[in-house]
Design a protein around this motif. Structure first.
Motif, short mmCIF file in Angstrom:
data_model
loop_
_atom_site.label_atom_id
_atom_site.label_comp_id
_atom_site.label_asym_id
_atom_site.label_seq_id
_atom_site.Cartn_x
_atom_site.Cartn_y
_atom_site.Cartn_z
N THR A 22 1.16 -8.07 -6.12
CA THR A 22 0.47 -7.07 -5.30
C THR A 22 1.50 -6.16 -4.61
N PRO A 23 2.11 -5.27 -5.38
CA PRO A 23 3.19 -4.44 -4.82
C PRO A 23 2.74 -3.54 -3.68
N ALA A 24 1.56 -3.00 -3.74
CA ALA A 24 1.11 -2.10 -2.66
C ALA A 24 1.01 -2.85 -1.34
N LEU A 25 0.47 -4.05 -1.38
CA LEU A 25 0.35 -4.85 -0.17
C LEU A 25 1.73 -5.14 0.42
N MET A 26 2.63 -5.60 -0.41
CA MET A 26 3.95 -5.99 0.09
C MET A 26 4.77 -4.78 0.53
N GLN A 27 4.60 -3.63 -0.12
CA GLN A 27 5.29 -2.42 0.33
C GLN A 27 4.77 -2.01 1.71
N SER A 28 3.47 -2.14 1.91
CA SER A 28 2.89 -1.81 3.21
C SER A 28 3.37 -2.78 4.28
#
Length: 111
Positions: A22-28
Motif C-alpha cells: 500500500t504505497p499511497a498509505l505509507m507515503q502519506s
C-alpha cells in the motif's frame, strides 16, 4: 528485545512489505512522520524521545525500537532517554515499567 538490531531490522522489513502493498498509505504516513519529527520548539531528538515514551506507554515494541534508533541518530543520549521513560511509567503504570526496561536494554544494544 535483547537482540535489538535484529528486531529493528525485522520491523523495518515488515514496514517495507507494507509499503509495497500500500504505497499511497505509507507515503502519506511518512509525510506525517516528517512533519511530526521536524525540529521546532523541540529538537528532532527530543521529538523521537517523546515517541519512545508514547510507544512504551502503548506497549509497541517495534515502535520503541524504531524511535530509539531515530533518537540516537538525532543525537539523544541515555540520560534523556531515562527521563522520558520516567514519564512513560508515570502515564503507563506497571506495563510501562516492563516496556521501559526493554527500551533501555534495546538502547544499550543498538550501539
Amino acid at each position: 528485545m535483547s537482540d535489538a538490531k535484529t528486531n529493528l531490522a525485522a520491523a523495518k522489513t515488515r514496514l517495507s512489505g507494507l509499503a509495497k502493498a500500500t504505497p499511497a498509505l505509507m507515503q502519506s504516513f511518512a509525510g506525517i512522520s516528517k512533519v511530526a519529527t521536524a525540529p521546532g520548539q523541540f529538537s528532532a531528538a527530543q521529538k523521537e524521545l517523546l515517541a519512545v515514551a508514547i510507544s512504551v506507554a502503548k506497549g509497541c515494541e517495534d515502535c520503541i525500537l524504531y524511535h530509539l534508533d531515530a533518537a540516537r541518530r538525532h543525537g539523544a543520549d541515555e540520560a534523556a532517554l531515562v527521563e522520558v521513560l520516567e514519564v512513560a511509567v508515570e502515564m503507563g503504570g506497571g506495563p510501562a515499567v516492563m516496556y521501559s526496561a526493554k527500551a533501555l536494554d534495546a538502547w544499550r544494544n543498538l550501539v
